[in-house]
Write a protein that holds these residues in place. Sequence first.
Motif, PDB file in Angstrom:
ATOM      1  N   GLU A  67     -27.101 -28.736  46.248  1.00 24.09           N
ATOM      2  CA  GLU A  67     -28.478 -28.286  46.039  1.00 24.09           C
ATOM      3  C   GLU A  67     -28.802 -27.071  46.909  1.00 24.09           C
ATOM      4  OE1 GLU A  67     -30.369 -29.132  43.756  1.00 24.09           O
ATOM      5  OE2 GLU A  67     -29.612 -31.049  43.057  1.00 24.09           O
ATOM      6  N   VAL A  68     -28.269 -27.049  48.143  1.00 24.76           N
ATOM      7  CA  VAL A  68     -28.491 -25.903  49.021  1.00 24.76           C
ATOM      8  C   VAL A  68     -27.842 -24.660  48.414  1.00 24.76           C
ATOM      9  CG1 VAL A  68     -27.914 -24.884  51.266  1.00 24.76           C
ATOM     10  CG2 VAL A  68     -28.740 -27.241  51.139  1.00 24.76           C
ATOM     11  N   ARG A  69     -26.661 -24.813  47.828  1.00 23.58           N
ATOM     12  CA  ARG A  69     -25.926 -23.682  47.266  1.00 23.58           C
ATOM     13  C   ARG A  69     -26.677 -23.048  46.103  1.00 23.58           C
ATOM     14  NH1 ARG A  69     -21.539 -26.175  45.467  1.00 23.58           N
ATOM     15  NH2 ARG A  69     -20.710 -26.245  47.582  1.00 23.58           N
ATOM     16  N   LYS A  70     -27.303 -23.859  45.278  1.00 25.82           N
ATOM     17  CA  LYS A  70     -27.909 -23.318  44.061  1.00 25.82           C
ATOM     18  C   LYS A  70     -29.424 -23.142  44.156  1.00 25.82           C
ATOM     19  CE  LYS A  70     -28.640 -27.735  41.637  1.00 25.82           C
ATOM     20  NZ  LYS A  70     -28.318 -28.527  40.438  1.00 25.82           N
ATOM     21  N   ILE A  71     -29.988 -23.400  45.356  1.00 18.46           N
ATOM     22  CA  ILE A  71     -31.443 -23.402  45.459  1.00 18.46           C
ATOM     23  C   ILE A  71     -32.064 -22.048  45.125  1.00 18.46           C
ATOM     24  CG2 ILE A  71     -31.584 -22.806  47.924  1.00 18.46           C
ATOM     25  CD1 ILE A  71     -33.785 -25.353  46.071  1.00 18.46           C
ATOM     26  N   ALA A  72     -31.368 -20.963  45.480  1.00 21.11           N
ATOM     27  CA  ALA A  72     -31.934 -19.626  45.241  1.00 21.11           C
ATOM     28  C   ALA A  72     -31.997 -19.305  43.752  1.00 21.11           C
ATOM     29  CB  ALA A  72     -31.119 -18.572  45.979  1.00 21.11           C
ATOM     30  N   GLU A  73     -31.154 -19.984  42.973  1.00 20.13           N
ATOM     31  CA  GLU A  73     -31.104 -19.694  41.547  1.00 20.13           C
ATOM     32  C   GLU A  73     -31.981 -20.642  40.731  1.00 20.13           C
ATOM     33  OE1 GLU A  73     -27.018 -20.226  40.702  1.00 20.13           O
ATOM     34  OE2 GLU A  73     -26.330 -18.639  42.065  1.00 20.13           O
ATOM     35  N   THR A  74     -32.511 -21.670  41.381  1.00 15.04           N
ATOM     36  CA  THR A  74     -33.261 -22.700  40.662  1.00 15.04           C
ATOM     37  C   THR A  74     -34.754 -22.433  40.742  1.00 15.04           C
ATOM     38  OG1 THR A  74     -31.552 -24.291  41.241  1.00 15.04           O
ATOM     39  CG2 THR A  74     -33.662 -25.175  40.457  1.00 15.04           C
ATOM     40  N   LYS A  75     -35.434 -22.457  39.637  1.00 15.45           N
ATOM     41  CA  LYS A  75     -36.875 -22.282  39.609  1.00 15.45           C
ATOM     42  C   LYS A  75     -37.564 -23.645  39.664  1.00 15.45           C
ATOM     43  CE  LYS A  75     -37.042 -17.879  37.147  1.00 15.45           C
ATOM     44  NZ  LYS A  75     -37.596 -17.161  35.970  1.00 15.45           N
ATOM     45  N   TYR A  94     -45.690 -24.437  60.765  1.00 16.78           N
ATOM     46  CA  TYR A  94     -46.321 -23.570  59.762  1.00 16.78           C
ATOM     47  C   TYR A  94     -45.865 -22.122  59.896  1.00 16.78           C
ATOM     48  CZ  TYR A  94     -49.131 -27.729  59.246  1.00 16.78           C
ATOM     49  OH  TYR A  94     -49.521 -29.023  59.052  1.00 16.78           O
ATOM     50  N   ASP A  95     -45.697 -21.658  61.122  1.00 14.77           N
ATOM     51  CA  ASP A  95     -45.196 -20.293  61.312  1.00 14.77           C
ATOM     52  C   ASP A  95     -43.781 -20.150  60.766  1.00 14.77           C
ATOM     53  OD1 ASP A  95     -47.532 -19.421  62.471  1.00 14.77           O
ATOM     54  OD2 ASP A  95     -46.854 -19.763  64.530  1.00 14.77           O
ATOM     55  N   GLU A  96     -42.961 -21.165  60.993  1.00 15.03           N
ATOM     56  CA  GLU A  96     -41.584 -21.111  60.498  1.00 15.03           C
ATOM     57  C   GLU A  96     -41.533 -21.216  58.975  1.00 15.03           C
ATOM     58  OE1 GLU A  96     -39.144 -20.170  62.033  1.00 15.03           O
ATOM     59  OE2 GLU A  96     -39.652 -20.442  64.140  1.00 15.03           O
ATOM     60  N   LEU A  97     -42.437 -22.011  58.427  1.00 19.52           N
ATOM     61  CA  LEU A  97     -42.453 -22.197  56.977  1.00 19.52           C
ATOM     62  C   LEU A  97     -42.712 -20.874  56.256  1.00 19.52           C
ATOM     63  CD1 LEU A  97     -42.185 -24.446  54.853  1.00 19.52           C
ATOM     64  CD2 LEU A  97     -44.673 -24.742  54.962  1.00 19.52           C
ATOM     65  N   LYS A  98     -43.559 -20.027  56.842  1.00 20.58           N
ATOM     66  CA  LYS A  98     -43.865 -18.724  56.242  1.00 20.58           C
ATOM     67  C   LYS A  98     -42.617 -17.853  56.111  1.00 20.58           C
ATOM     68  CE  LYS A  98     -48.425 -18.614  58.439  1.00 20.58           C
ATOM     69  NZ  LYS A  98     -49.245 -17.927  59.467  1.00 20.58           N
ATOM     70  N   GLN A  99     -41.652 -18.065  57.009  1.00 22.46           N
ATOM     71  CA  GLN A  99     -40.457 -17.217  57.046  1.00 22.46           C
ATOM     72  C   GLN A  99     -39.252 -17.850  56.349  1.00 22.46           C
ATOM     73  OE1 GLN A  99     -40.957 -14.234  58.322  1.00 22.46           O
ATOM     74  NE2 GLN A  99     -43.055 -14.884  58.805  1.00 22.46           N
ATOM     75  N   SER A 100     -39.458 -19.004  55.700  1.00 22.56           N
ATOM     76  CA  SER A 100     -38.321 -19.751  55.152  1.00 22.56           C
ATOM     77  C   SER A 100     -38.330 -19.755  53.628  1.00 22.56           C
ATOM     78  CB  SER A 100     -38.350 -21.189  55.679  1.00 22.56           C
ATOM     79  OG  SER A 100     -38.289 -21.193  57.097  1.00 22.56           O
ATOM     80  N   THR A 101     -37.139 -19.932  53.066  1.00 24.80           N
ATOM     81  CA  THR A 101     -36.995 -19.977  51.603  1.00 24.80           C
ATOM     82  C   THR A 101     -36.703 -21.383  51.102  1.00 24.80           C
ATOM     83  OG1 THR A 101     -34.676 -19.386  51.883  1.00 24.80           O
ATOM     84  CG2 THR A 101     -36.209 -17.599  51.428  1.00 24.80           C
TER      85      THR A 101
END
Length: 761
Positions: free
Chosen positions: A716-724, A657-664
């Motif tokens: 999917e990892v490459r485009k994850i930041a652009e996907t809503k 849970y602590d790591e999840l808070k810091q992850s995207t």
Amino acid sequence: MKSLSVKTLLSTDYKLVRSLFSDFNFKDSDFTNLHLFNFYIVMRRHNDNESISKLLKNAERHSTTIRLERKFSDWKYLASYGFLFSNNTKKFIEKINSEAILSDEDINELEIKFLNENIELYKFISKCLDLYKKRYNSEYKYINKDPIDFFPYKYLSDFSSKPPSSSIKKCIKLSFVYCIKNRSRRAMLSIQSLINSYNQYSKVNLNIEIEIVIVEDFGIDLINDFNVSEFSGEIYHYVINTGLSWTRSGTLNYGIKRSSGDIVAFCDVDFLFHDQFFFEAEECILNFEFEKNILVVNCIESSNHFKGAQVYTKGSPYGYMWMVDSKLTKQAGGFSEEYIGHGFEDRDFQYKMTSLYGLKIIDSISQRPGMFVIHFSHNTRTGDDNRDVNKSLLEDRLLNSNFKIQKKWGEFPLLYKSNYNKGLTISDKMVTDTYDVVFLAHNSYHAWTYQILLPELKKKGLRTILLSPLPDYQDEGVEKFCLDNSIPFMRVVQFLELEINSLALIVFNDWDSKVSNPLVKRFNALGKKTIGLIEGINDYNDIDTGRNRYAYRTVSYVLIPGDFDRRHYFSDLEDRAYVVGIPRLSKIIPDKIGVKSNSRVLINANFTYGVLEEYRYSWIEDCVNACVNNGLDYIISLHNADQGDYSKFNVSESSFYDELKQSTLLISRFSSCIIESLVVGVPVIYYNNGFESVYKFQEPNGAYFYAKSYDCLNREVRKIAETKVDSNAVSNFLNDHALFEADSSGKIVCALINILNKESL
């Protein structure tokens, strides 16, 4: 200066003597220990504690001949009193300090030896008695009226040593009340020494009658039977369940309330009684006005040991055993149960008794030098984690003179009571409590789920307790979690041995062949309710496990996370399956987070219990490579039962849970972490390149991304930041799989009440 003899000083006006003392330069080579001695004798004759205190501080400040390191508490002792003691006495104290300091292992071996050979215990106590007599005659009898302000010798002068007025009694009954948790060996040694001491006394005299009241807070280390042969008193052994990690006040209060003596003595398990104790105590106790005074029995250390960074020596003083009028103690409501663990609850009791009833406190060795108990020394101290909190509580009470009498005190659930009557008859253990339901947890997150449910369970008046599977099952943190969070628990073996009754059993796993499955079958055979609580996800049909667990088919009822599970796995159970959600999800909602500016991927590794472990490293390497190829940082969160070698990877030491808070982004295989990540708003890639067949996450319906190959994962990892992420799809998925928008704890407790009210199947 040489003419300042005791005779000269005694014949001089005392005001002038004090003036002379104040004017002296202690660095003056002409000012010797003899002058200190002479001044001390005259000051003592005039009971001038203020001047004695100054003299001792100056003596310490200018002492240059101490052959001890400052880590020894006796350095300050000798520096202060070197002028008073003979050379032989000083050499003897230095010799004691040069002896070995007992390690925890040494002390542990002594305890085992003494339990197996009582004669060795009595020899040990006898040596402690002889050492004390020597130190008293050469040291303590000269200084126990002084205003000593340093530990441990402060214990010689903490309280008034003026003899109280006499109140002669022909006989008296003493109640020795023990408070215990998880220290059975020490408790049995202490009680054995008390019995032996009283046996010696009762052969020739019966002016003092005693009872022993043992109050043991339930834990993993309970007292077994001990030798009570020829004991003419009575022993009452209560095993209670306070639900707290430790409460000295509460356990003492339970015993005080049920004691029948005229006087109650508060006993710690470290006390050892020498065989002359009652002979020495008789005259003092029979003549003592307990209606006006409290008698504190001095404790004397048994061995050299550490207390913090300092070394305390054998034969030195250490605390007290309090002896108080029973009626007044009960009238005052015993010890304040606001104090957590131990520390300052005795001082609170002291100030309460002195302020409410005007009692004075008298130490025992000033009345009768042989009336003391031995403190079986130890280095490790537990239960005082809240010492600073307790200290603040006491300071606040002293500031506001707030020593109120408790209306409710000494009341906890009783598990059983044993009565060892007159040393001959041992009654059967009497079970006095019934639980509505007991919960069996296999790991720390099962215990966490129970903790989340507790408020609702208590609100509905349900009596419950958590069962630990140790020692018959591997340790996965159940007991540590309970101890850290003050959650009441007992082991399954203890539950069965004590024949404790429960109307129902809840398990998180009903297929474990060592503990849960046999326990479920036992409850079923007795016609009692058995319930499976599914707190996450499961491969119910063993598609990938390679086993035949028949998961949640041994229990009679099932509490399931969502309608998805009912449709696909439990449609045949009809009214024996309740959809209740996942309680722990409510505890991570406040931590809901958005997309972080710094992209970091959390990889959930949970190859456990032999299931698909052959795919561990290829799956992990695919996940790591996908992150590295796309220039993203990653961290791996390990399931506590994953035994793989991850030494070449970046592995977290924090909780998931602590790591999840810091992850995207979360990458996971089949796991409850997928649901938890969606709850807090972190996008998920479910990566399964064909090695998993279980259906659970193979239809994401827009809630997360399903990667069926490495190329798909990399993309999917490459485009994850652009996907809503489609928030409606996430909401629909969570409600179908975890009844997310419902009050899960409330639903579980309502289902439990419904089940308890049903007729047995």
